[in-house]
Structure formats: structure tokens, C-alpha cells
Design an enzyme around this catalytic site. Structure first.
Site, PDB file in Angstrom:
ATOM      1  N   LYS A  89       0.801  -1.221   0.000  1.00  0.00           N
ATOM      2  CA  LYS A  89       0.000   0.000   0.000  1.00  0.00           C
ATOM      3  C   LYS A  89       0.837   1.276   0.000  1.00  0.00           C
ATOM      4  O   LYS A  89       0.427   2.303  -0.525  1.00  0.00           O
ATOM      5  CB  LYS A  89      -0.961  -0.007   1.187  1.00  0.00           C
ATOM      6  CG  LYS A  89      -2.075  -1.027   0.982  1.00  0.00           C
ATOM      7  CD  LYS A  89      -3.270  -0.728   1.852  1.00  0.00           C
ATOM      8  CE  LYS A  89      -4.471  -1.559   1.444  1.00  0.00           C
ATOM      9  NZ  LYS A  89      -4.339  -2.973   1.856  1.00  0.00           N
ATOM     10  N   GLU A 111      -9.775   6.788   3.553  1.00  0.00           N
ATOM     11  CA  GLU A 111     -10.646   5.797   4.172  1.00  0.00           C
ATOM     12  C   GLU A 111      -9.792   4.585   4.522  1.00  0.00           C
ATOM     13  O   GLU A 111      -8.740   4.370   3.920  1.00  0.00           O
ATOM     14  CB  GLU A 111     -11.747   5.372   3.184  1.00  0.00           C
ATOM     15  CG  GLU A 111     -11.375   4.251   2.207  1.00  0.00           C
ATOM     16  CD  GLU A 111     -10.283   4.596   1.192  1.00  0.00           C
ATOM     17  OE1 GLU A 111     -10.071   5.805   0.942  1.00  0.00           O
ATOM     18  OE2 GLU A 111      -9.629   3.674   0.668  1.00  0.00           O
ATOM     19  N   SER A 377       1.416  -9.873  -1.116  1.00  0.00           N
ATOM     20  CA  SER A 377       1.096  -8.445  -0.984  1.00  0.00           C
ATOM     21  C   SER A 377       1.483  -7.869   0.369  1.00  0.00           C
ATOM     22  O   SER A 377       1.744  -6.675   0.487  1.00  0.00           O
ATOM     23  CB  SER A 377      -0.394  -8.221  -1.238  1.00  0.00           C
ATOM     24  OG  SER A 377      -1.174  -9.058  -0.399  1.00  0.00           O
TER      25      SER A 377
HETATM   26  C1  LIG Z   1      -5.240  -3.975   1.511  1.00  0.00           C
HETATM   27  C2  LIG Z   1      -4.549  -5.233   1.226  1.00  0.00           C
HETATM   28  C3  LIG Z   1      -4.930  -6.058   0.140  1.00  0.00           C
HETATM   29  C4  LIG Z   1      -6.119  -5.781  -0.732  1.00  0.00           C
HETATM   30  O1  LIG Z   1      -6.077  -4.596  -1.467  1.00  0.00           O
HETATM   31  P1  LIG Z   1      -5.838  -4.538  -3.021  1.00  0.00           P
HETATM   32  O2  LIG Z   1      -6.117  -3.122  -3.362  1.00  0.00           O
HETATM   33  O3  LIG Z   1      -6.786  -5.482  -3.682  1.00  0.00           O
HETATM   34  O4  LIG Z   1      -4.437  -4.919  -3.272  1.00  0.00           O
HETATM   35  C5  LIG Z   1      -4.188  -7.196  -0.105  1.00  0.00           C
HETATM   36  N1  LIG Z   1      -3.132  -7.539   0.655  1.00  0.00           N
HETATM   37  C6  LIG Z   1      -2.740  -6.782   1.706  1.00  0.00           C
HETATM   38  C7  LIG Z   1      -1.563  -7.226   2.508  1.00  0.00           C
HETATM   39  C8  LIG Z   1      -3.430  -5.610   2.027  1.00  0.00           C
HETATM   40  O5  LIG Z   1      -3.032  -4.880   3.068  1.00  0.00           O
END
Ligand SMILES: *Cc1c(COP(=O)(O)O)cnc(C)c1O
Length: 400
Positions: A89, A111, A377
Site C-alpha cells: 500500500k 478511508e 502483498s
Molecule cells: C489492503 C490489502 C490487500 C487488498 O487490497 P488490493 O487493493 O486489492 O491490493 C491485499 N493484501 C494486503 C496485505 C493488504 O493490506
């Protein structure tokens, strides 16, 4: 580029900018400003330097040997979990706050659901010395207390939202309302590839550094710059957008995205918007939405707070409709199991969101030469309690 946004802000018939009249000027100013800013040398230099020295990029592309053997493919993990603040993020919030500064804005709003985007935003506001206000559903404030404390420590003001289900969707609506009240000085840092045009495109471009790195990292490691398959989890769609950005039009590359099925797509307890949603308008864009027949937004349900959104980025609605992406729905138990699997096989505890991407591997058939790049992610520190309180689910599969 076949799958990128058109000049009116649409991806096929999805997208657009459906905003109240009072925001027209704001949104149009942003539409006019964003590409010149992103493409300016000035911005590029500052953004690149911060990604390198502050976020810690490039993130490694790691060959997961034991998992490769298990699945019969060549599996590489793109390690967004190693970024500062623990997820992808921050790639986006760094870019957007630089953009806000260039546009002369002084006040940042955002948000947040699980609090991850709130923390990433509060972090860059502290970095830049800017005022920061975060909207978060009251239910989430209570569920995600540690992240609330992190945001406060970073100097952000957290507003608990008490409308609707008091979760992410309500927090988005409240942030948009706040923006309407202070359009001149406020920059709204949107956390995923959602919201009115140009946000989905801004966020996709900010996250596109992920696939930009995958290209040269693969070239270095295997002598060609594309994989056979990309895998990512999908909530609003930002880490997925970043993972596929430079490969969207490259038909040699298959794309598999994992959305959160919760208890299952045939139950009411799900967040699998692409499987279960119907067309509607949510938070400024035409997209797929989980809604009742009379257009009430349904609450999303999943064990993963970061995937808990009843909509989906319009670019992903479009690509799924066109068959460019294959979308698999992963239920809570599969995600828990996959989280344990990656932990025990590679010594990497993934975020429960990322575990959904790992779980997608079981839904796929590989040939041994297939090069698969899977984006992790985020890291799972925040989810240890969730994993431990569900460890029976992992044992049931009998693998440990
Ligand atoms: C917020 C988040 C997501 C989901 O958000 P996307 O916008 O779909 O990437 C996925 N993995 C993690 C670790 C997150 O913090």
C-alpha cells in the site's frame, strides 16, 4: 493499450466518475493534472528516491524452491511484504502524497477498512509533515485496534464512522462527504484501484512499479522478461493491478486473481464480488457490486479484513468480463491452510490476504517449466492471532 482506461475514464462499460456536483471541479482538476505530474522528471525523481531509500525497493523476487517442487512449477514470490509498513500500500500513498503537494493541497484524508491503508497514509503524512484525517468504520476501529493506535502515534486523527454497517464501505462514503465539505485544500488519498476516474488509473500506475521490477528481475534470473502465469489476490485490486500492469496486453502471460469467498460463493457470507456482484455504481464508479435486488449494498464477509469490500476496481470488472483474467474464489479455510503452507514450506508468514493468492495454486494445473510469479502483498504479523485461532483448519488437510 487494450485494457487501460480510455479518455473518458472507462474500462469498457465500467469506471467513469459519478460524483456529486460539488466535487466536479476537484475531480476534473485531478483528471487534468495527474498524468503531467506522474510523467514529470521532478515527480519521477522524488518518487523513485523514496521508493528506494524509504520503502526499501526493489522488493526481492524470490525463487521458492520447496513450493515449486510441491506444485510442479517454477514459483517466484514477489516480496511486497518486505516493504516499509509491511505491504504494497505504501507504493501508492507515497505517490499520491507527492501529487497532493504538487497540487498545493495541505490536508490529507483517507478511508480505511483493516487500517492498513490508514497506516500507510498516516506514515507518509508524518514523513511530509501534513495534516491527516482517517475515516474508519466504528466496527473496524474496534476490531483493528493496533492499527488505530499506530495511526494515532503517527499523528493522524481517526474518525470512527457510525453509519451503515460501520465498515469500509461506510468509511469510503464518509470520506467522500468530507471531501465535498473541504474540496479546495483537501487531497483524498484513495487506497485501491477504486473510486471515480482518475483514481483507479492513478493507483494502478503507482503500483505498476511491481511489474516493472518483475520484468527486469525475471530477465536477470531466467533470461526472459515475462512469466507464464501471474497470481495475485484481489480486494479493490491494487496489488493485482501493479502485478499485471506491464503484462496486461501480453497474451503470453496468463493472469489468475484470487478473491475472497468467505464461507463460500453460494452463501451470504462472502466478499467474492466478481463471482457474486452485479453492475451498479459504488463510490463514484460503475462496477460490479454486491447488492440486493433493490440496490442496497450488501456487507462483504471474509476472514481477511483487507479483502472485505463489496465492490471491485472497474479495470478488474472489465478484464474479468473480457476473459483476460481468470478469477478464483478462495474460502476462509483454504486461505488459512495456504498461509500455514507458505509459512512451513518457505519460512514466510503471509498476510491472510496474500494467503488467498497462495491458495489459488491448488486450483491450477502446471507443467514443470511454467514460470509462475505470485505476489505476496503483505506480511502476516498482523494476522498471527487469526492463524493460531484457526489452526485446526490447517491440520484438517493433513499436510503437517
Ligand atoms: C489492503 C490489502 C490487500 C487488498 O487490497 P488490493 O487493493 O486489492 O491490493 C491485499 N493484501 C494486503 C496485505 C493488504 O493490506
Amino acid at each position: 493499450m487494450k485494457y487501460s482506461v480510455d479518455e473518458n475514464g472507462f474500462y469498457g462499460h465500467f469506471g467513469g466518475a459519478y460524483v456529486p456536483e460539488i466535487l466536479y471541479k476537484c475531480v476534473h482538476d485531478l483528471q487534468d493534472a495527474y498524468i503531467p505530474i506522474i510523467e514529470s522528471d521532478d515527480f519521477k525523481q522524488e518518487y523513485r528516491a523514496l521508493l528506494r531509500d524509504y520503502v526499501g525497493r526493489p522488493s526481492p523476487l524470490y525463487f521458492a524452491e520447496r513450493m515449486s517442487r510441491l506444485y510442479g512449477c517454477q514459483l517466484y514470490l514477489k516480496r511486497e511484504d518486505l516493504n516499509h509498513t509491511g505491504a504494497h500500500k505504501i507504493n501508492n500513498t507515497i505517490g499520491q502524497i507527492l501529487m497532493a503537494r504538487k497540487m498545493g493541497k495541505t490536508r490529507i484524508i483517507a478511508e480505511t477498512g483493516a487500517g492498513q491503508h490508514g497506516v500507510a497514509t498516516a506514515t507518509v503524512c508524518a514523513l511530509m509533515g501534513m495534516e491527516c484525517e482517517i475515516f474508519m468504520g466504528k466496527t473496524d476501529v474496534e476490531r483493528q485496534h493496533t492499527n488505530v493506535e499506530r495511526m494515532r502515534m503517527l499523528g493522524a486523527k481517526v474518525h470512527p464512522v457510525t453509519t451503515g454497517n460501520m465498515t469500509l464501505s461506510d468509511a469510503c462514503s464518509q470520506a467522500i462527504r468530507d471531501w465535498c465539505c473541504h474540496p479546495k485544500e483537501t487531497f483524498y488519498i484513495v487506497g485501491s484501484t477504486m473510486g471515480p476516474h482518475p483514481y483507479p488509473d492513478i493507483v494502478a500506475r503507482m503500483q505498476s512499479v511491481i511489474s516493472e521490477e518483475i520484468k527486469w528481475q525475471l530477465q536477470e534470473k531466467i533470461g526472459r522478461d515475462y512469466p507464464d502465469l501471474l497470481v495475485a489476490c484481489i480486494g479493490g485490486g491494487s496489488n493485482a493491478a501493479g502485478t499485471i500492469y506491464h503484462y496486461m496486453d501480453d497474451e503470453r502471460v496468463r493472469i489468475v486473481l484470487a478473491e475472497a469467498a468467505g464461507h463460500g460463493v453460494d452463501t451470504d457470507y462472502t466478499a467474492a464480488t466478481i463471482h457474486c456482484g452485479t453492475e451498479g455504481i459504488l463510490h463514484g464508479a460503475r462496477t460490479l457490486v454486491m447488492q440486493t435486488d433493490d440496490g442496497q449494498i450488501k456487507e462483504a464477509f471474509t476472514i481477511s479484513a483487507g479483502l472485505d469490500y463489496p465492490g471491485i476496481g472497474p479495470m478488474h470488472a472489465h478484464m474479468a468480463e473480457k476473459g483476460r483474467t481468470q478469477v478464483v474464489a478462495i474460502d476462509d479455510d483454504e486461505a488459512i491452510y495456504a498461509g500455514y503452507e507458505l509459512t512451513r514450506m518457505e519460512g514466510i508468514i503471509p498476510a491472510i490476504e496474500s494467503a488467498h493468492a497462495v491458495a489459488a495454486l491448488k486450483h491450477l494445473k502446471f507443467s514443470p517449466d511454467d514460470v509462475v510469479v505470485l505476489t505476496v502483498s503483505g506480511r502476516g504479523d498482523k494476522d498471527v492471532e487469526t492463524y493460531l485461532s484457526n489452526k485446526q483448519k490447517a491440520r484438517e488437510y493433513g499436510n503437517f
